[in-house]
Design a protein around this motif. Structure first.
Motif, mmCIF file in Angstrom:
data_model
loop_
_atom_site.group_PDB
_atom_site.id
_atom_site.type_symbol
_atom_site.label_atom_id
_atom_site.label_comp_id
_atom_site.label_asym_id
_atom_site.label_seq_id
_atom_site.Cartn_x
_atom_site.Cartn_y
_atom_site.Cartn_z
ATOM 1 N N UNK A 116 0.821 -1.217 0.000
ATOM 2 C CA UNK A 116 0.000 0.000 0.000
ATOM 3 C C UNK A 116 0.855 1.268 0.000
ATOM 4 N N UNK A 117 0.213 2.386 -0.376
ATOM 5 C CA UNK A 117 0.807 3.710 -0.163
ATOM 6 C C UNK A 117 -0.292 4.645 0.339
ATOM 7 N N UNK A 118 0.100 5.726 1.062
ATOM 8 C CA UNK A 118 -0.924 6.634 1.594
ATOM 9 C C UNK A 118 -1.647 7.366 0.466
ATOM 10 N N UNK A 119 -2.910 7.660 0.665
ATOM 11 C CA UNK A 119 -3.683 8.407 -0.321
ATOM 12 C C UNK A 119 -4.797 9.168 0.388
ATOM 13 N N UNK A 120 -5.403 10.132 -0.316
ATOM 14 C CA UNK A 120 -6.514 10.883 0.274
ATOM 15 C C UNK A 120 -7.678 9.924 0.475
ATOM 16 N N UNK A 121 -8.479 10.178 1.515
ATOM 17 C CA UNK A 121 -9.612 9.302 1.760
ATOM 18 C C UNK A 121 -10.739 10.137 2.350
ATOM 19 N N UNK A 122 -11.941 9.908 1.884
ATOM 20 C CA UNK A 122 -13.023 10.641 2.507
ATOM 21 C C UNK A 122 -13.641 9.772 3.595
#
Ligand code: SF4
Lengths: 88, 371
Positions: free
Chosen positions: B267-273
């Motif tokens: 995984x890699x970090x990403x924007x999330x709502x």
């Protein structure tokens, strides 16, 4: 969702790290749990199992710490309950 | 059970409560981050054992509750496809999407299966090579390495018919968002123990310093929670702000390095709502190449599109600790576990569900703590 429960590792099978598995007893109920993420776990250890996978090994000495602390509190309480020995 | 029942000992609980009473001299508001802790607190009546100066508010700590509505809609859309065998943790099945839920989709003929582990979904993919097996990968950092392991196993086996619908969220960015809000009432955090079993707690040190807010890594049993409260209150009384670890039997500062390495690989970090909180930058995990081949949104062409949330549901306010579930006008009236309006009423760890289950007696009625 983040529920993880402690269980005792009864036996370990599987050579390949990714597929290392253990029979783990949760108070008598035995389940197959992946040990892929706890390479250090050995038979007799307590692991924290979450969604079929052990995410950590419980440190038994540290587990005793809360209870030691409570004993200390109790001892302190006895000391401080002696009335007015030390005037403040 | 060892390492579980000892932490519910009534005499020990009483000792800790007395020590807390001795320590407190003024009001303090603490937030427990994890829904598992919220559930323990409400179930065992821990909040009612504490002196009146201490207020516990419930945090966003349930990944089911914060999964945005458009992901539920996507799950239902994917599950309805004939070739798909859709696997999920049981908690997600009743979470309402815009129109329906996975449980109803199953009743209408979709092949939706409840699994205990994502590794079971990988086994299903092996056993059913002609079906597309999709796992609804919901979770905090605790579950991330388990989901990563599933993807990694599928990849090493060359399984082409496995994918995940990824709803992985990260806790520290949400704590940051709560502290940064002008309405924030939180003076100290009980951080989520099992999240830290995986991630360790060095990440919290900067957060703690920046906001001068004590953070105590805390377990889930009554004794754990009370000791966490004690450590946190002691800091507040002494006007200190540090990261402390109550849950030493299961958490080390550096966390589980093998688990973190696997999460980073996949995984890699990403924007999330977040449902109720809106989008928070870098608060989620997305699959990184080459593992993005296992992304169900890509595989089924469902990327993008946001959906409005039902207005009656105050889950955003509940998840940030602005209101208690009973203060939501819909609570117990329009919204019940049988007919939920929002996810916190469905998930076994949702704050609304916990209050519905344990706290429906009229306000002010004396209830004895359930230990
Ligand atoms: S009681 Fe129901 S409607 Fe109100 S905040 Fe909770 S989930 Fe939403």
């Amino acid at each position: 969702m983040c529920l993880a429960i402690p269980g005792e590792v009864l036996s370990i099978e599987g050579e390949e790290a990714l597929y290392r598995c253990g029979r783990v007893s949760f108070g008598g109920i035995v389940k197959r749990i992946s040990l892929a993420l706890t390479p250090e776990a050995v038979v007799g250890d307590y692991v924290l199992a979450h969604a079929g996978v052990a995410i950590g090994v419980i440190n038994p000495e540290e587990a005793q710490r809360t209870f030691d602390y409570l004993d200390e509190l109790a001892a302190l309480e006895e000391l401080t309950e002696t009335p007015d020995e030390i005037p403040s | 059970m060892k390492f579980l029942h000892e932490y519910r000992d009534a005499a020990a609980v009483e000792k800790l409560v007395r020590e807390i009473e001795r320590t407190v001299t003024r009001p303090h508001t603490l937030m427990e981050v994890c829904g598992g802790q919220t559930h323990s607190i409400v179930k065992f009546g821990i909040d009612r054992l504490l002196p009146a100066e201490i207020t516990l508010i419930h945090g966003p700590g349930c990944p089911v509750c914060v999964t945005p509505i458009d992901l539920i809609d996507k799950a239902i859309e994917i599950a309805a496809r004939r070739e798909v065998l859709f696997c999920s943790f049981g908690d997600m099945l009743r979470v309402p999407g815009s129109h329906t839920d996975l449980f109803a989709a199953k009743a209408a003929g979709a092949d939706v299966r409840m699994v205990y582990s994502p590794l079971d979904a990988v086994r299903l993919a092996q056993a059913h090579p002609r079906r597309e097996v999709v796992f609804f990968a919901v979770g905090f950092e605790t579950t991330a390495p388990v989901n990563a392991l599933a993807v990694f196993q599928a990849h090493t086996q060359g399984l082409k018919n496995f994918s995940i619908l990824c709803a992985q969220v990260l806790v520290p960015p949400a704590m940051e968002a709560i502290l940064a809000s002008p309405h924030c009432r939180v003076q100290g955090f009980l951080a989520a123990g099992h999240v830290c079993t995986v991630m360790g707690y060095h990440e919290y040190e900067a957060l703690c310093q920046r906001h001068q807010t004590p953070i105590v890594v805390t377990g889930f049993e009554p004794l754990d929670i009370l000791e966490g409260v004690l450590l946190c209150v002691r800091q507040l009384e002494e006007r200190r702000a540090a990261v402390e670890n109550q849950y030493v039997r299961a958490v080390r500062r550096e966390g589980n390095l093998a688990a973190q390495a696997l999460v980073q690989t996949v995984f890699q970090p990403g924007a999330r709502s977040w449902r109720g909180l809106g989008e928070i930058p870098k608060s989620g995990l997305v699959l990184r190449p080459p593992y993005d081949a296992y992304d169900a949104e890509k595989r089924f062409g469902l990327e993008g599109h946001a959906v409005a949330e039902p207005e009656a549901c105050r889950s955003g306010d509940v998840l940030q600790g602005f209101i208690k579930p009973v203060e939501c006008p819909a609570f117990g009236v329009l919204c019940t576990p049988e007919r939920p309006l929002g996810a916190p009423m469905v998930s076994s760890e949702g704050a609304c569900a916990a209050y519905y289950r344990y706290r429906r007696e009229p306000a002010g009625a004396a209830a004895s703590p359930r230990l």
